[in-house]
Scaffold this motif. Structure first.
Motif, PDB file in Angstrom:
ATOM      1  N   ALA A 119       0.812  -1.224   0.000  1.00 58.99           N
ATOM      2  CA  ALA A 119       0.000   0.000   0.000  1.00 58.99           C
ATOM      3  C   ALA A 119       0.842   1.268   0.000  1.00 58.99           C
ATOM      4  N   GLY A 120       2.178   1.140   0.070  1.00 58.80           N
ATOM      5  CA  GLY A 120       3.025   2.320   0.155  1.00 58.80           C
ATOM      6  C   GLY A 120       2.793   3.105   1.424  1.00 58.80           C
ATOM      7  N   ALA A 121       2.594   2.402   2.530  1.00 61.63           N
ATOM      8  CA  ALA A 121       2.160   3.026   3.784  1.00 61.63           C
ATOM      9  C   ALA A 121       3.297   3.745   4.502  1.00 61.63           C
ATOM     10  N   ALA A 122       2.909   4.694   5.330  1.00 62.52           N
ATOM     11  CA  ALA A 122       3.840   5.324   6.252  1.00 62.52           C
ATOM     12  C   ALA A 122       4.139   4.366   7.404  1.00 62.52           C
ATOM     13  N   GLY A 123       5.285   4.572   8.031  1.00 68.89           N
ATOM     14  CA  GLY A 123       5.658   3.717   9.150  1.00 68.89           C
ATOM     15  C   GLY A 123       4.637   3.737  10.268  1.00 68.89           C
ATOM     16  N   ARG A 124       4.057   4.892  10.542  1.00 71.95           N
ATOM     17  CA  ARG A 124       3.083   4.953  11.637  1.00 71.95           C
ATOM     18  C   ARG A 124       1.811   4.174  11.301  1.00 71.95           C
ATOM     19  N   ASP A 125       1.474   4.095  10.011  1.00 72.97           N
ATOM     20  CA  ASP A 125       0.310   3.286   9.636  1.00 72.97           C
ATOM     21  C   ASP A 125       0.617   1.798   9.763  1.00 72.97           C
ATOM     22  N   PHE A 126       1.833   1.404   9.407  1.00 64.05           N
ATOM     23  CA  PHE A 126       2.250   0.016   9.653  1.00 64.05           C
ATOM     24  C   PHE A 126       2.158  -0.316  11.132  1.00 64.05           C
ATOM     25  N   LEU A 127       2.688   0.544  11.982  1.00 65.06           N
ATOM     26  CA  LEU A 127       2.674   0.290  13.419  1.00 65.06           C
ATOM     27  C   LEU A 127       1.244   0.256  13.965  1.00 65.06           C
ATOM     28  N   THR A 128       0.390   1.155  13.488  1.00 64.20           N
ATOM     29  CA  THR A 128      -0.998   1.162  13.947  1.00 64.20           C
ATOM     30  C   THR A 128      -1.714  -0.117  13.524  1.00 64.20           C
ATOM     31  N   SER A 129      -1.497  -0.553  12.296  1.00 65.05           N
ATOM     32  CA  SER A 129      -2.110  -1.799  11.831  1.00 65.05           C
ATOM     33  C   SER A 129      -1.601  -2.987  12.642  1.00 65.05           C
ATOM     34  N   LEU A 130      -0.325  -2.969  12.974  1.00 58.09           N
ATOM     35  CA  LEU A 130       0.223  -4.040  13.808  1.00 58.09           C
ATOM     36  C   LEU A 130      -0.413  -4.017  15.198  1.00 58.09           C
ATOM     37  N   ALA A 131      -0.633  -2.835  15.745  1.00 55.13           N
ATOM     38  CA  ALA A 131      -1.311  -2.726  17.040  1.00 55.13           C
ATOM     39  C   ALA A 131      -2.723  -3.294  16.970  1.00 55.13           C
ATOM     40  N   VAL A 132      -3.398  -3.103  15.835  1.00 56.36           N
ATOM     41  CA  VAL A 132      -4.722  -3.701  15.639  1.00 56.36           C
ATOM     42  C   VAL A 132      -4.628  -5.218  15.730  1.00 56.36           C
ATOM     43  N   ALA A 133      -3.652  -5.803  15.059  1.00 55.21           N
ATOM     44  CA  ALA A 133      -3.496  -7.258  15.103  1.00 55.21           C
ATOM     45  C   ALA A 133      -3.268  -7.735  16.527  1.00 55.21           C
ATOM     46  N   TYR A 134      -2.372  -7.080  17.252  1.00 56.28           N
ATOM     47  CA  TYR A 134      -2.096  -7.457  18.644  1.00 56.28           C
ATOM     48  C   TYR A 134      -3.379  -7.391  19.470  1.00 56.28           C
ATOM     49  N   HIS A 135      -4.117  -6.298  19.315  1.00 54.43           N
ATOM     50  CA  HIS A 135      -5.274  -6.086  20.166  1.00 54.43           C
ATOM     51  C   HIS A 135      -6.412  -7.058  19.840  1.00 54.43           C
ATOM     52  N   VAL A 136      -6.680  -7.263  18.563  1.00 55.10           N
ATOM     53  CA  VAL A 136      -7.784  -8.150  18.187  1.00 55.10           C
ATOM     54  C   VAL A 136      -7.498  -9.577  18.636  1.00 55.10           C
ATOM     55  N   GLN A 137      -6.283 -10.059  18.410  1.00 53.52           N
ATOM     56  CA  GLN A 137      -6.001 -11.431  18.832  1.00 53.52           C
ATOM     57  C   GLN A 137      -6.017 -11.556  20.356  1.00 53.52           C
ATOM     58  N   ALA A 138      -5.538 -10.529  21.047  1.00 54.39           N
ATOM     59  CA  ALA A 138      -5.560 -10.565  22.503  1.00 54.39           C
ATOM     60  C   ALA A 138      -6.985 -10.635  23.039  1.00 54.39           C
ATOM     61  N   ARG A 139      -7.864  -9.804  22.540  1.00 55.76           N
ATOM     62  CA  ARG A 139      -9.230  -9.780  23.072  1.00 55.76           C
ATOM     63  C   ARG A 139      -9.986 -11.061  22.735  1.00 55.76           C
ATOM     64  N   LEU A 140      -9.792 -11.583  21.520  1.00 56.94           N
ATOM     65  CA  LEU A 140     -10.447 -12.851  21.177  1.00 56.94           C
ATOM     66  C   LEU A 140      -9.886 -14.002  22.011  1.00 56.94           C
ATOM     67  N   SER A 141      -8.602 -13.970  22.282  1.00 58.88           N
ATOM     68  CA  SER A 141      -7.999 -15.038  23.085  1.00 58.88           C
ATOM     69  C   SER A 141      -8.453 -14.967  24.539  1.00 58.88           C
ATOM     70  N   GLU A 142      -8.643 -13.760  25.038  1.00 60.74           N
ATOM     71  CA  GLU A 142      -9.120 -13.601  26.413  1.00 60.74           C
ATOM     72  C   GLU A 142     -10.576 -14.036  26.558  1.00 60.74           C
ATOM     73  N   GLU A 143     -11.413 -13.633  25.618  1.00 59.30           N
ATOM     74  CA  GLU A 143     -12.856 -13.861  25.747  1.00 59.30           C
ATOM     75  C   GLU A 143     -13.335 -15.132  25.054  1.00 59.30           C
ATOM     76  N   ALA A 144     -12.588 -15.633  24.091  1.00 61.91           N
ATOM     77  CA  ALA A 144     -13.062 -16.770  23.294  1.00 61.91           C
ATOM     78  C   ALA A 144     -11.932 -17.763  23.017  1.00 61.91           C
ATOM     79  N   PRO A 145     -11.303 -18.311  24.088  1.00 58.95           N
ATOM     80  CA  PRO A 145     -10.230 -19.289  23.862  1.00 58.95           C
ATOM     81  C   PRO A 145     -10.775 -20.572  23.241  1.00 58.95           C
TER      82      PRO A 145
END
Length: 473
Positions: free
Chosen positions: A116-142
């Motif tokens: 996508a030709g993204a800026a570094g901060r957009d890469f980092l934000t998207s990575l934070a989304v991945a961390y957060h979504v997997q964490a919440r699903l793992s906590e609530e729906a193991p």
């Protein structure tokens, strides 16, 4: 609104500004740690096999492979994800019923961001989304107790994060998550019994599929919107009923992700720290050790201690070894460290460690189990011949979120693992790029990663006294 629509709306609202300073710094440390693991695995035999596989099939050179050159986004995601994961030295996240490696998503998010030709901060934000979504699903729906692998939640997380990196609208993001979630439900047998290469490749494969799903959704392909709550969906078939109010979620779960100090399965970290401290403090000779006793929390017992996921004294391969607490404690005591060198075939098969691991006793402790995952408690007893006993109890380790590794410690790990395939100038450039990645394009990082490799490291290094430097010297 379907659950997947609420999740997609959360993804669409994510921004760099919603990340706290602490989350940003933690995220960048985890990126550097992940790249250390990836560079340290460039010469691993399964990774070389995958590289030959991908080169044979080809693909448009759109996204950088670590070590170069470039392939299609889904294949770059698979290959770079395999590099991050193979050593089993990358970060982890502890939930009561599900432990996972959040950096398993890095290869996919990096590929989508570069595409996508993204800026570094957009890469980092998207990575934070991945961390957060997997964490919440793992906590609530193991799903581990039901026989499914933690890569199941990883597929949802990667699809969400890749959609964000590609700039998809909420509708197409919802379809991407629905396609990935419906399609990528892996079995836990990957991590039970005799272990195989797939232990380290299941997550990259899920990321490969999730990237494919996001690109299909980008083209307008639709998926089942009731993937979570619908008839025969995720809740009914795998996880049971749960609720997450995505409108109220932030992006801070990365702050509870933890790094590994030792190259070993995450639940062994505090026990390894304890046995190494006992070794330094008392220095008993190996032939004087009668038994090593380990009292641990139930998750550690079941996964690496010989509990419900199988015995841990038949250790023949790297995959067996890093999921065997008896092996890890034995080799830590004998060698004074647990690094990739402790998984060399001749080290695993040597008589000293094979004999000592059979004198390790692992037991679950109810109080320790109650304290997990807020803590990683253990008690190690070193019993010597003649009756002397030394004991050490831990509640965490250096790398846990209560004692996070500093930038200097992560830099040292990066230099140690990447040294054989980089030269000093490249390592410095990579470290500095990650430290200020929010102010750079993501291509600044991928351009540097393409330069890694044993030949490049040798060519760039100064010749030692007495003659030119030889490959592998």
């Amino acid at each position: 609104m379907a659950v997947v629509d609420a999740l997609a709306a959360f993804v669409a609202k994510s921004s760099w500004e919603r990340l706290s300073y602490e989350a940003r710094q933690t995220l960048k440390r985890h990126v550097l740690d992940s790249l250390a693991c990836a560079l340290g695995a460039l010469d691993a035999d399964p990774v070389l096999k995958i590289r030959r596989h991908l080169e044979d099939f080809g693909g448009r050179p759109l996204c950088t492979l670590i070590g170069g050159p470039a392939l299609s986004p889904d294949r770059a995601a698979f290959y770079n994800g395999a590099l991050v994961r193979y050593l089993d030295f990358n970060d982890s996240y502890l939930a009561r019923g599900e432990t996972f490696h959040p950096s398993d998503s890095l290869g996919a998010v990096l590929a989508a961001s570069e595409y996508a030709g993204a800026a570094g901060r957009d890469f980092l934000t998207s990575l934070a989304v991945a961390y957060h979504v997997q964490a919440r699903l793992s906590e609530e729906a193991p799903v581990r107790a039901r026989g499914f692998d933690h890569t199941v939640q990883g597929a949802y997380a990667v699809a969400a994060a890749v959609s964000r990196a590609l700039g998809l609208d909420p509708e197409r993001t919802a379809h991407a998550v629905a396609i990935a979630g419906t399609s990528l439900n892996a079995l836990r047998v990957t991590r039970t019994g005799a272990l195989s290469h797939w232990k380290g490749l299941a997550a990259p494969n899920a990321a490969f599929g999730a990237v494919h799903a996001a690109f299909l959704a980008m083209r307008g392909i639709t998926g089942p919107r009731e993937v979570f709550e619908g008839r025969k969906g995720f809740m009914e078939s795998l996880a049971g009923r749960f609720e997450i109010d995505w409108a109220r979620e932030d992006l801070e779960r990365v702050r509870r992700a933890i790094l590994k100090k030792y190259d070993a399965e995450i639940h062994a970290q505090s026990a390894i720290e304890a046995i190494l401290e006992l070794r330094r403090e008392h220095a008993p000779a190996p032939d004087q050790v009668e038994t090593i006793e380990a009292d641990v929390f139930d998750v550690a017992y079941h996964i690496i201690g010989g509990g419900e996921e199988g015995g841990k004294t038949a250790v023949r391969t790297r995959e067996d070894a890093d999921h065997s607490l008896p092996y890890l404690l034995a080799v830590a005591f004998l060698d004074g460290e647990v690094t990739p060198q402790q998984y060399a075939p001749d080290r695993i098969g040597r008589a000293d460690v094979q004999a000592l691991l059979r004198r390790v006793r692992v037991r679950p402790d109810a109080e320790f189990s109650r304290r997990f995952p807020a803590e990683m408690p253990c008690r190690i007893r070193l019993k010597l011949k003649g009756g002397r006993t030394f004991e050490k109890e831990k509640r965490d380790y250096a790398g846990f979120h209560t004692r996070p590794l500093s930038w200097a410690e992560v830099n040292a790990k990066f230099d140690r693992l990447s040294g054989p395939v980089t030269h000093a100038e490249l390592r410095l450039a990579l470290r500095r790029t990650v430290e200020r990645l929010e102010d750079l394009p993501v291509s600044a990082l991928t351009t540097l990663l393409a330069k890694a490799g044993r030949e490049a490291a040798v060519e760039a290094a100064p010749a030692p006294p007495g003659g030119p430097r030889r490959l592998g010297a």
